[in-house]
Design a protein around this motif. Sequence first.
Motif, short mmCIF file in Angstrom:
data_model
loop_
_atom_site.label_atom_id
_atom_site.label_comp_id
_atom_site.label_asym_id
_atom_site.label_seq_id
_atom_site.Cartn_x
_atom_site.Cartn_y
_atom_site.Cartn_z
N GLN A 6 69.01 21.20 60.21
CA GLN A 6 69.48 22.56 59.96
C GLN A 6 69.58 22.78 58.45
OE1 GLN A 6 70.14 25.03 62.15
NE2 GLN A 6 70.43 26.33 60.36
N ALA A 7 68.84 23.77 57.96
CA ALA A 7 68.87 24.05 56.52
C ALA A 7 70.24 24.61 56.14
CB ALA A 7 67.79 25.06 56.16
N GLU A 8 70.74 24.16 55.00
CA GLU A 8 72.01 24.68 54.53
C GLU A 8 71.83 26.12 54.05
OE1 GLU A 8 73.76 22.25 51.58
OE2 GLU A 8 73.83 20.44 52.82
N ALA A 9 72.87 26.93 54.23
CA ALA A 9 72.82 28.31 53.78
C ALA A 9 72.62 28.33 52.27
CB ALA A 9 74.10 29.04 54.15
N ARG A 10 71.73 29.22 51.81
CA ARG A 10 71.46 29.30 50.38
C ARG A 10 72.66 29.87 49.64
NH1 ARG A 10 68.96 33.18 46.95
NH2 ARG A 10 68.66 34.64 48.69
N ASP A 11 73.01 29.26 48.53
CA ASP A 11 74.10 29.75 47.71
C ASP A 11 73.56 30.84 46.79
OD1 ASP A 11 76.29 30.24 46.16
OD2 ASP A 11 76.39 28.27 45.22
N ILE A 12 73.88 32.11 47.10
CA ILE A 12 73.37 33.22 46.31
C ILE A 12 74.25 33.54 45.11
CG2 ILE A 12 72.26 34.22 48.34
CD1 ILE A 12 74.53 36.28 48.43
N SER A 13 75.37 32.83 44.97
CA SER A 13 76.34 33.21 43.95
C SER A 13 75.83 32.98 42.53
CB SER A 13 77.66 32.46 44.16
OG SER A 13 77.50 31.07 43.93
N ARG A 14 74.85 32.09 42.35
CA ARG A 14 74.30 31.86 41.01
C ARG A 14 72.92 32.49 40.83
NH1 ARG A 14 77.42 28.49 37.85
NH2 ARG A 14 78.94 27.22 38.99
N ASP A 15 72.53 33.34 41.77
CA ASP A 15 71.28 34.09 41.60
C ASP A 15 71.40 35.01 40.39
OD1 ASP A 15 70.32 32.91 43.85
OD2 ASP A 15 70.26 34.74 45.07
N THR A 16 70.29 35.19 39.71
CA THR A 16 70.22 36.15 38.61
C THR A 16 69.15 37.19 38.94
OG1 THR A 16 68.62 34.80 37.39
CG2 THR A 16 70.96 34.42 36.95
N LEU A 17 69.19 38.30 38.25
CA LEU A 17 68.22 39.37 38.49
C LEU A 17 66.81 38.87 38.17
CD1 LEU A 17 67.73 42.43 39.11
CD2 LEU A 17 67.87 42.79 36.64
N PRO A 18 65.86 39.00 39.10
CA PRO A 18 64.49 38.57 38.82
C PRO A 18 63.89 39.34 37.64
CG PRO A 18 64.81 38.93 41.16
CD PRO A 18 66.03 39.48 40.48
N PRO A 19 62.94 38.73 36.95
CA PRO A 19 62.28 39.43 35.83
C PRO A 19 61.63 40.73 36.31
CG PRO A 19 61.73 37.09 35.82
CD PRO A 19 62.45 37.36 37.11
N ASN A 20 61.66 41.73 35.46
CA ASN A 20 61.01 43.02 35.70
C ASN A 20 61.62 43.84 36.84
OD1 ASN A 20 58.98 42.63 33.66
ND2 ASN A 20 57.93 41.25 35.07
N ASP A 21 62.74 43.40 37.38
CA ASP A 21 63.35 44.13 38.49
C ASP A 21 64.21 45.27 37.97
OD1 ASP A 21 64.37 45.04 40.86
OD2 ASP A 21 65.01 43.09 41.60
N GLY A 22 63.54 46.29 37.45
CA GLY A 22 64.25 47.49 37.03
C GLY A 22 64.86 47.38 35.65
N TRP A 23 65.57 48.44 35.30
CA TRP A 23 66.13 48.55 33.95
C TRP A 23 67.10 47.43 33.61
CZ3 TRP A 23 64.24 50.74 29.98
CH2 TRP A 23 63.57 51.97 30.03
N ALA A 24 67.81 46.87 34.58
CA ALA A 24 68.77 45.80 34.28
C ALA A 24 68.08 44.52 33.82
CB ALA A 24 69.65 45.51 35.48
N ALA A 25 66.74 44.45 33.99
CA ALA A 25 65.98 43.28 33.52
C ALA A 25 65.55 43.43 32.07
CB ALA A 25 64.75 43.08 34.41
N TYR A 26 65.79 44.59 31.49
CA TYR A 26 65.36 44.85 30.11
C TYR A 26 66.09 43.93 29.13
CZ TYR A 26 64.31 47.60 25.90
OH TYR A 26 63.88 48.01 24.66
N GLY A 27 65.37 43.46 28.12
CA GLY A 27 65.99 42.64 27.08
C GLY A 27 66.43 41.29 27.60
#
Length: 430
Positions: A21-42
């Motif tokens: 059984q795969a462990e549930a992915r920990d999304i708490s350290r996810d970051t915004l993917p590159p180019n995913d909208g204005w929040a990816a700028y800079g």
Amino acid sequence: MRLRHLTLTAALLGVLCVPAQAEARDISRDTLPPNDGWAAYGTGTTGGAAADDAHVHTVTDRAGLVRALDGGSDTPKIIKIAGTIDANTDDDGDHLDCADYATGGYSPKKYLAAYDPRTWGSAKPSGPQEEARKASAARQAERVVLPVGSHTTLVGLGDDAVLKGASLQVRNAENVIVRNLDVRDAYDCFPVWQPNTGGLGDWKTAYDNIWLTGATHVWIDHVTLSDKGHPDEREPTRFGRNYLRHDGLLDITNGSDLVTVSWSRFADHDKAMLIGNGDTVTSDRGRLRVTLHHNEFDSVVQRAPRVRFGQVHLYNNRYVVPDDAHDFRYSLGVSTESALYAENNAFTTPGRVEAADLVKSWNGSALHQSGTLFNGYPVDLLAINNAYNSGSERDLTADVGWTPTLHTTIDSAAAADRQVARGAGAGRIP
């Protein structure tokens, strides 16, 4: 004997072939993917991904959430919400209702009697009942206003994380992520009456479910926002106006900038999203850059969004428009100096709303739209708006002065409509 041996061997092979059984992915350290909208700028948006173990918190009640938020400090932090947290609780965790906040002799009955326009007139409320209302409102604000500081990730655990009664406020902070959370019912116990000289005033409420004010680099993803629990449509009429208890679901104002809102659900509400808060706030020029993609606006009366000044990219969103034209005002609000670039959005209504009702302009001059579907058929919202207004000052041009470059793959409106119906909102991160 041989049969027994073969049976046992097959059983053992079956066990060995079952994947762990795969462990549930920990999304708490996810970051915004590159180019995913204005929040990816800079520098992009990473939230609390850099938090050390001492600043990773799992919270189950308001007291724990308040401690973890640390007064809106800038310390990198990850806050995981488990189950349902009610902001209207005291320090012992007991629920508080509106009567518990009332002070100074305030009562709804006395307030309505004091400021009835038939006797009070059009002056701004003042005097004992208004002072008591302000004092009572301040007591509620101490409980329900929750400041979110810079470098924070706020994430719901599993598919049933709920924050109710709270107003999450990102004030003059940067690098914030809010994900996988059902934020509902930011209920104002003490709305204020605002009369006007035209004879019809209105009720003004204090709390947005989420408010970005002076905030930069913010990613809001797989969040559900609604009035669930106390819908305004069930509130009575006072002084000829709906006795509103909720303000916006997500407002982005006061020079906020570089925001991506993705795969979220806005439901059963009047004023969903305001981007830019005033026609005269010229300091917002060059800011309020926002991307909205793969969101669902379900039974939203207006402001989905309403835009002033900002460069807003709106693509692959799904709209389920209320079926009664008398209850619906508009979806896209084109206001002062706004530059709204809308691509491949799908609108569906089972009732009498027409495509001409979807766009409304106040001092706006331009709208780019392409790939729009209305009830499954392609429409040109710009042409329809201009034909409907027939040369009036609300005619719009197609040149908004910019072309988006930061975005994920843009699908057809039909494909996005199906994807968003399945995937938008809390509890639906793949």
